[in-house]
Design a protein around this motif. Sequence first.
Motif, PDB file in Angstrom:
ATOM      1  N   ALA A 184       0.837  -1.208   0.000  1.00 34.27           N
ATOM      2  CA  ALA A 184       0.000   0.000   0.000  1.00 34.27           C
ATOM      3  C   ALA A 184       0.860   1.242   0.000  1.00 34.27           C
ATOM      4  O   ALA A 184       2.058   1.184   0.291  1.00 34.27           O
ATOM      5  CB  ALA A 184      -0.897   0.008   1.243  1.00 34.27           C
ATOM      6  N   VAL A 185       0.214   2.350  -0.342  1.00 30.74           N
ATOM      7  CA  VAL A 185       0.850   3.657  -0.171  1.00 30.74           C
ATOM      8  C   VAL A 185      -0.133   4.502   0.628  1.00 30.74           C
ATOM      9  O   VAL A 185      -1.344   4.475   0.365  1.00 30.74           O
ATOM     10  CB  VAL A 185       1.243   4.287  -1.531  1.00 30.74           C
ATOM     11  CG1 VAL A 185       0.071   4.391  -2.486  1.00 30.74           C
ATOM     12  CG2 VAL A 185       1.876   5.661  -1.343  1.00 30.74           C
ATOM     13  N   MET A 186       0.383   5.200   1.637  1.00 35.16           N
ATOM     14  CA  MET A 186      -0.491   6.014   2.500  1.00 35.16           C
ATOM     15  C   MET A 186      -0.083   7.478   2.383  1.00 35.16           C
ATOM     16  O   MET A 186       1.101   7.810   2.493  1.00 35.16           O
ATOM     17  CB  MET A 186      -0.392   5.546   3.951  1.00 35.16           C
ATOM     18  CG  MET A 186      -1.224   6.386   4.897  1.00 35.16           C
ATOM     19  SD  MET A 186      -1.824   5.466   6.337  1.00 35.16           S
ATOM     20  CE  MET A 186      -0.379   5.376   7.309  1.00 35.16           C
ATOM     21  N   ILE A 187      -1.075   8.336   2.160  1.00 32.44           N
ATOM     22  CA  ILE A 187      -0.789   9.763   1.974  1.00 32.44           C
ATOM     23  C   ILE A 187      -1.750  10.626   2.804  1.00 32.44           C
ATOM     24  O   ILE A 187      -2.867  10.216   3.112  1.00 32.44           O
ATOM     25  CB  ILE A 187      -0.928  10.188   0.487  1.00 32.44           C
ATOM     26  CG1 ILE A 187      -2.350   9.923  -0.041  1.00 32.44           C
ATOM     27  CG2 ILE A 187       0.102   9.482  -0.376  1.00 32.44           C
ATOM     28  CD1 ILE A 187      -2.637  10.551  -1.398  1.00 32.44           C
ATOM     29  N   GLU A 188      -1.279  11.843   3.133  1.00 26.57           N
ATOM     30  CA  GLU A 188      -2.166  12.935   3.550  1.00 26.57           C
ATOM     31  C   GLU A 188      -2.259  13.857   2.329  1.00 26.57           C
ATOM     32  O   GLU A 188      -1.217  14.216   1.770  1.00 26.57           O
ATOM     33  CB  GLU A 188      -1.547  13.769   4.664  1.00 26.57           C
ATOM     34  CG  GLU A 188      -1.264  13.097   5.969  1.00 26.57           C
ATOM     35  CD  GLU A 188      -0.182  13.885   6.735  1.00 26.57           C
ATOM     36  OE1 GLU A 188      -0.522  14.766   7.527  1.00 26.57           O
ATOM     37  OE2 GLU A 188       1.012  13.600   6.516  1.00 26.57           O
ATOM     38  N   CYS A 189      -3.444  14.267   1.923  1.00 25.91           N
ATOM     39  CA  CYS A 189      -3.550  15.196   0.782  1.00 25.91           C
ATOM     40  C   CYS A 189      -2.964  16.558   1.131  1.00 25.91           C
ATOM     41  O   CYS A 189      -2.426  17.251   0.263  1.00 25.91           O
ATOM     42  CB  CYS A 189      -5.003  15.332   0.342  1.00 25.91           C
ATOM     43  SG  CYS A 189      -5.639  13.829  -0.410  1.00 25.91           S
ATOM     44  N   VAL A 190      -3.089  16.936   2.394  1.00 26.28           N
ATOM     45  CA  VAL A 190      -2.385  18.123   2.893  1.00 26.28           C
ATOM     46  C   VAL A 190      -1.628  17.667   4.132  1.00 26.28           C
ATOM     47  O   VAL A 190      -2.246  17.215   5.098  1.00 26.28           O
ATOM     48  CB  VAL A 190      -3.355  19.264   3.288  1.00 26.28           C
ATOM     49  CG1 VAL A 190      -2.565  20.512   3.705  1.00 26.28           C
ATOM     50  CG2 VAL A 190      -4.319  19.589   2.162  1.00 26.28           C
ATOM     51  N   GLN A 191      -0.295  17.756   4.088  1.00 29.98           N
ATOM     52  CA  GLN A 191       0.473  17.368   5.266  1.00 29.98           C
ATOM     53  C   GLN A 191       0.242  18.420   6.340  1.00 29.98           C
ATOM     54  O   GLN A 191       0.605  19.590   6.163  1.00 29.98           O
ATOM     55  CB  GLN A 191       1.958  17.247   4.921  1.00 29.98           C
ATOM     56  CG  GLN A 191       2.227  16.069   3.985  1.00 29.98           C
ATOM     57  CD  GLN A 191       3.697  15.808   3.741  1.00 29.98           C
ATOM     58  OE1 GLN A 191       4.523  16.723   3.826  1.00 29.98           O
ATOM     59  NE2 GLN A 191       4.025  14.570   3.417  1.00 29.98           N
ATOM     60  N   GLY A 192      -0.390  18.018   7.437  1.00 29.87           N
ATOM     61  CA  GLY A 192      -0.767  18.974   8.482  1.00 29.87           C
ATOM     62  C   GLY A 192       0.384  19.267   9.422  1.00 29.87           C
ATOM     63  O   GLY A 192       0.966  20.360   9.407  1.00 29.87           O
ATOM     64  N   GLU A 193       0.757  18.261  10.228  1.00 31.46           N
ATOM     65  CA  GLU A 193       1.853  18.456  11.188  1.00 31.46           C
ATOM     66  C   GLU A 193       3.153  18.774  10.457  1.00 31.46           C
ATOM     67  O   GLU A 193       4.039  19.409  11.019  1.00 31.46           O
ATOM     68  CB  GLU A 193       2.035  17.199  12.053  1.00 31.46           C
ATOM     69  CG  GLU A 193       0.792  16.763  12.821  1.00 31.46           C
ATOM     70  CD  GLU A 193       0.258  17.830  13.742  1.00 31.46           C
ATOM     71  OE1 GLU A 193       1.044  18.396  14.510  1.00 31.46           O
ATOM     72  OE2 GLU A 193      -0.957  18.117  13.686  1.00 31.46           O
ATOM     73  N   GLY A 194       3.260  18.343   9.222  1.00 25.47           N
ATOM     74  CA  GLY A 194       4.473  18.585   8.426  1.00 25.47           C
ATOM     75  C   GLY A 194       4.620  20.024   7.966  1.00 25.47           C
ATOM     76  O   GLY A 194       5.624  20.370   7.320  1.00 25.47           O
ATOM     77  N   GLY A 195       3.622  20.872   8.216  1.00 24.37           N
ATOM     78  CA  GLY A 195       3.754  22.290   7.842  1.00 24.37           C
ATOM     79  C   GLY A 195       2.658  22.789   6.903  1.00 24.37           C
ATOM     80  O   GLY A 195       2.852  23.785   6.213  1.00 24.37           O
ATOM     81  N   VAL A 196       1.517  22.109   6.902  1.00 22.65           N
ATOM     82  CA  VAL A 196       0.337  22.518   6.105  1.00 22.65           C
ATOM     83  C   VAL A 196       0.706  22.643   4.618  1.00 22.65           C
ATOM     84  O   VAL A 196       0.620  23.715   4.006  1.00 22.65           O
ATOM     85  CB  VAL A 196      -0.318  23.818   6.637  1.00 22.65           C
ATOM     86  CG1 VAL A 196      -1.764  23.900   6.132  1.00 22.65           C
ATOM     87  CG2 VAL A 196      -0.311  23.882   8.154  1.00 22.65           C
ATOM     88  N   LEU A 197       1.124  21.511   4.056  1.00 24.35           N
ATOM     89  CA  LEU A 197       1.618  21.477   2.681  1.00 24.35           C
ATOM     90  C   LEU A 197       0.713  20.609   1.812  1.00 24.35           C
ATOM     91  O   LEU A 197       0.714  19.377   1.951  1.00 24.35           O
ATOM     92  CB  LEU A 197       3.044  20.903   2.663  1.00 24.35           C
ATOM     93  CG  LEU A 197       4.075  21.697   3.461  1.00 24.35           C
ATOM     94  CD1 LEU A 197       5.366  20.905   3.616  1.00 24.35           C
ATOM     95  CD2 LEU A 197       4.350  23.038   2.764  1.00 24.35           C
ATOM     96  N   PRO A 198      -0.059  21.200   0.906  1.00 23.50           N
ATOM     97  CA  PRO A 198      -0.903  20.395   0.013  1.00 23.50           C
ATOM     98  C   PRO A 198      -0.038  19.615  -0.984  1.00 23.50           C
ATOM     99  O   PRO A 198       0.963  20.133  -1.486  1.00 23.50           O
ATOM    100  CB  PRO A 198      -1.756  21.431  -0.730  1.00 23.50           C
ATOM    101  CG  PRO A 198      -1.624  22.699   0.043  1.00 23.50           C
ATOM    102  CD  PRO A 198      -0.286  22.640   0.731  1.00 23.50           C
TER     103      PRO A 198
END
Length: 387
Positions: A184-198
């Motif tokens: 599998a591959v797991m993603i956040e569409c907007v990285q939140g804790e990573g600095g709010v990066l879409p």
Amino acid sequence: MNVKELDATYIAGTYRRFPVEIVRGRGSLAWDENGREYIDMGSGIGVTAFGIADEAWQQAVIAQIGKVQHMSNLYYTEPCARLAQMLCEKTGMAKVFFSNSGAEANECAIKVARKYAADTHGAGRFTIATLQNSFHGRTLTTLAATGQDAFHKLFNPLTPGFVHVAAGDIEALKAAHAATPLAAVMIECVQGEGGVLPLDRDYAQALAAFAREQDILLLVDEVQTGNGRTGALYAYMHYGLAPDVVSTAKGLGGGLPLGATLLSARVQGVLGPGDHGSTFGGNPVACAAALSVLSRIDEPLLAEVRRKSDFLFAALRGESGVESVTGLGLMIGIKTVKPAADVVAACRENGVLCLTAKDKVRLLPALNIPMPVLEKAAAVIKAACAL
Ligand code: PLP
């Protein structure tokens, strides 16, 4: 001892708290122990979707508490079944597993991916790729999934079976799959804790297409981005993706602990009786609370989120001391010239509660924050950023 002294004496020191005790709130306003009023631009890190102690949410919770506050998952309860129905009808997913937090929602997603891959491709295919700079939770397995070494180093050995690839680089994902076949591959569409990066849209679509072609499950972590936060019900909808598994939590319960893992038709039968469980997962009070939240996230509300987002971007972009503004909907990161912690402290001194994410000021206000309140908060934030 007062509350701050009790906390310092008896609470494990894992949180660097702001020097404020919140004693009550209403919508997007909160009051401290001295009666001082604040505008809440963090909503409990994206949890109180309709603000603090909102009337409809309160009524839903109180009504359910008076009927049954908990039953084990050995019995049927209505709020849990109705919430699963609503989640599936609003997303097109087929089934739901309920838990109590974002990390647990991701744990379930990971278990589904491992079992699906083992059932379909044999025991050797279990590796899950996640993105560098991602955040997926604090359990040992979701820490292993988290693509930030800073979270890893104190707790080795972590759960094996994860690789981290650069966001935006489709060749890196292909190379990872060539080296070790991915489950599998797991993603956040907007990285939140990573600095709010879409994520880049073309990249997200290329990733999804490659995953589909190779029978790699697409897991989308919507713990922070979900439930209307980005101006769509779930952020993957902005990106035109069709995930196999969606995990969500935070805003779903509106302030009660609730995680949900949404399973598509392809994986709906992967977990059978005894394969997974949770004592509190699907708790009737948490599910009644979530029904109140989810039933109000309709198109007019989402349009309001997008309009308020446009207002915040326009109010902050290019202002003195603002290097950049990133994010989607009411999930916004501001790169400031001054240290983010100083800007957040100045906002607090002027009655506005903000968050940080890495080196950014982060805003996650309630989805229904009234426009005049938002305008007032934006003016304070702008002044705090100014050089
Ligand atoms: N995934 C993402 C994207 C998150 O932002 C978070 C929390 O910030 C989590 C997972 C973990 O959620 P929880 O703290 O509810 O376990």
